[in-house]
Design a protein around this motif. Structure first.
Motif, mmCIF file in Angstrom:
data_model
loop_
_atom_site.group_PDB
_atom_site.id
_atom_site.type_symbol
_atom_site.label_atom_id
_atom_site.label_comp_id
_atom_site.label_asym_id
_atom_site.label_seq_id
_atom_site.Cartn_x
_atom_site.Cartn_y
_atom_site.Cartn_z
ATOM 1 N N LYS A 131 22.023 -36.369 -7.452
ATOM 2 C CA LYS A 131 22.545 -35.157 -6.805
ATOM 3 C C LYS A 131 23.993 -34.910 -7.205
ATOM 4 O O LYS A 131 24.401 -33.755 -7.425
ATOM 5 C CB LYS A 131 22.424 -35.275 -5.281
ATOM 6 N N MET A 132 24.782 -35.981 -7.294
ATOM 7 C CA MET A 132 26.188 -35.828 -7.676
ATOM 8 C C MET A 132 26.315 -35.368 -9.121
ATOM 9 O O MET A 132 27.165 -34.538 -9.445
ATOM 10 C CB MET A 132 26.946 -37.127 -7.425
ATOM 11 N N TYR A 133 25.477 -35.890 -9.997
ATOM 12 C CA TYR A 133 25.467 -35.431 -11.392
ATOM 13 C C TYR A 133 25.110 -33.947 -11.452
ATOM 14 O O TYR A 133 25.779 -33.149 -12.136
ATOM 15 C CB TYR A 133 24.439 -36.220 -12.199
ATOM 16 N N LEU A 169 37.091 -36.502 -14.366
ATOM 17 C CA LEU A 169 37.398 -35.249 -13.671
ATOM 18 C C LEU A 169 36.592 -34.087 -14.247
ATOM 19 O O LEU A 169 36.792 -32.932 -13.850
ATOM 20 C CB LEU A 169 38.896 -34.948 -13.761
ATOM 21 N N GLU A 170 35.696 -34.396 -15.172
ATOM 22 C CA GLU A 170 34.837 -33.397 -15.791
ATOM 23 C C GLU A 170 33.382 -33.835 -15.672
ATOM 24 O O GLU A 170 33.101 -35.024 -15.474
ATOM 25 C CB GLU A 170 35.213 -33.212 -17.266
ATOM 26 N N LEU A 222 28.557 -50.286 -12.733
ATOM 27 C CA LEU A 222 28.022 -50.357 -14.096
ATOM 28 C C LEU A 222 28.401 -49.146 -14.942
ATOM 29 O O LEU A 222 28.180 -49.144 -16.155
ATOM 30 C CB LEU A 222 26.492 -50.478 -14.044
ATOM 31 N N ASN A 223 28.960 -48.127 -14.293
ATOM 32 C CA ASN A 223 29.289 -46.877 -14.983
ATOM 33 C C ASN A 223 30.645 -46.373 -14.481
ATOM 34 O O ASN A 223 30.722 -45.479 -13.640
ATOM 35 C CB ASN A 223 28.209 -45.820 -14.734
ATOM 36 N N ARG A 224 31.696 -46.948 -15.001
ATOM 37 C CA ARG A 224 33.045 -46.663 -14.493
ATOM 38 C C ARG A 224 33.444 -45.203 -14.681
ATOM 39 O O ARG A 224 34.193 -44.648 -13.876
ATOM 40 C CB ARG A 224 34.043 -47.580 -15.209
ATOM 41 N N ASP A 225 32.957 -44.572 -15.760
ATOM 42 C CA ASP A 225 33.305 -43.169 -15.999
ATOM 43 C C ASP A 225 32.846 -42.272 -14.854
ATOM 44 O O ASP A 225 33.464 -41.242 -14.586
ATOM 45 C CB ASP A 225 32.676 -42.675 -17.302
ATOM 46 N N GLY A 250 34.205 -33.413 -11.954
ATOM 47 C CA GLY A 250 33.719 -34.774 -12.056
ATOM 48 C C GLY A 250 32.758 -35.090 -10.922
ATOM 49 O O GLY A 250 32.820 -34.476 -9.845
ATOM 50 N N PRO A 251 31.861 -36.068 -11.107
ATOM 51 C CA PRO A 251 30.854 -36.380 -10.090
ATOM 52 C C PRO A 251 31.433 -36.721 -8.717
ATOM 53 O O PRO A 251 30.875 -36.331 -7.695
ATOM 54 C CB PRO A 251 30.115 -37.582 -10.689
#
Length: 238
Positions: free
Chosen positions: A65-67, A49-50, A41-44, A76-77
């Protein structure tokens, strides 16, 4: 001592633990499923890479956690995915009573150890070889040891390091920082490459215990690292 290998798509876990009756594979399948659903649902989140802006409400723990880690490390995440899975897997084992567990996921390690552990440093460096290791003293709290390389492995790196290893209380953040610092191992010669990466590492000192940078015939360190010894017998290898 329980040994197990868990392979699920891009996740390749090697586990060494004092627990032998915990379904870690089931737990990893669960958090991976949550991650895949979010990415659909969130391809970005997959491609960036940021760091990305995010709202922390109602996010799966793995995504949050990745964010958080990618924001601190300026990457990037997905640069934090392997370390985050290692960290959450270790947390799961600790919650189930583990005092000794090593979770290695493609060179990104989360561990808790009530005895000394030798963590081999695989840089394929012509000078050092692959027979050196961090001597991790017994501890009661989790630790992350994550490595990025511009020459080994499939992960994206814009630098040319043999290896950049980051030790942090957060394996998720260590993973992102290893990528961020390794990206800066570039320049006209090996000495300048390491110097550039060391300058970058200094900007993130609040987030790690220590960093080891290996590039050709040059080595750089920042912060406090475990003792490095020569050995051929490792408990786990970066």
């Amino acid at each position: 001592m329980h040994f197990e290998e868990i392979d699920i798509d891009q996740t390749h876990i090697r586990l060494k633990s004092d627990l032998d009756n915990v379904n870690l594979k089931g737990y990893i399948l669960k958090i991976r499923s949550e991650l895949k659903r979010y990415i659909s649902l969130n391809r970005d989140f997959l491609l960036s890479l940021e760091p990305l802006k995010y709202n922390g409400e109602n996010l799966p723990d793995i995504v949050l956690k990745m964010y958080e880690s990618s924001t601190k490390a300026d990457v990037g995440p997905m640069a934090c995915v392997a370390g985050t899975i290692s960290q959450m897997s270790l947390d799961y084992l600790i919650e189930n009573g583990s005092d000794f567990s090593i979770v290695e996921n493609g060179g990104d390690i989360a561990l808790i150890n009530n005895r000394n552990v030798l963590c081999g440093i695989y840089s394929n460096n012509e000078v050092l070889g692959n027979n050196i290791a961090f001597n991790i003293k017994a501890r009661k709290h989790p630790l992350g040891i994550c490595t990025s390389s511009g020459k080994i492995g499939h992960s994206i790196s814009f630098g040319t390091s043999d290896s950049v290893s980051v030790i942090s209380k957060s394996p998720s953040l260590a993973d992102g920082l290893a990528t961020r610092i390794a990206n800066e191992v570039k320049g006209k010669d090996s000495e300048s490459k390491v110097s550039n990466a060391l300058e970058t590492a200094e900007n993130y000192k609040e987030y790690f215990n220590g960093v080891l940078i290996i590039s050709d015939n040059n080595i750089g360190t920042v912060g406090k690292l475990p003792k490095i010894i020569e050995s051929k017998d490792f408990d786990v290898k970066l």
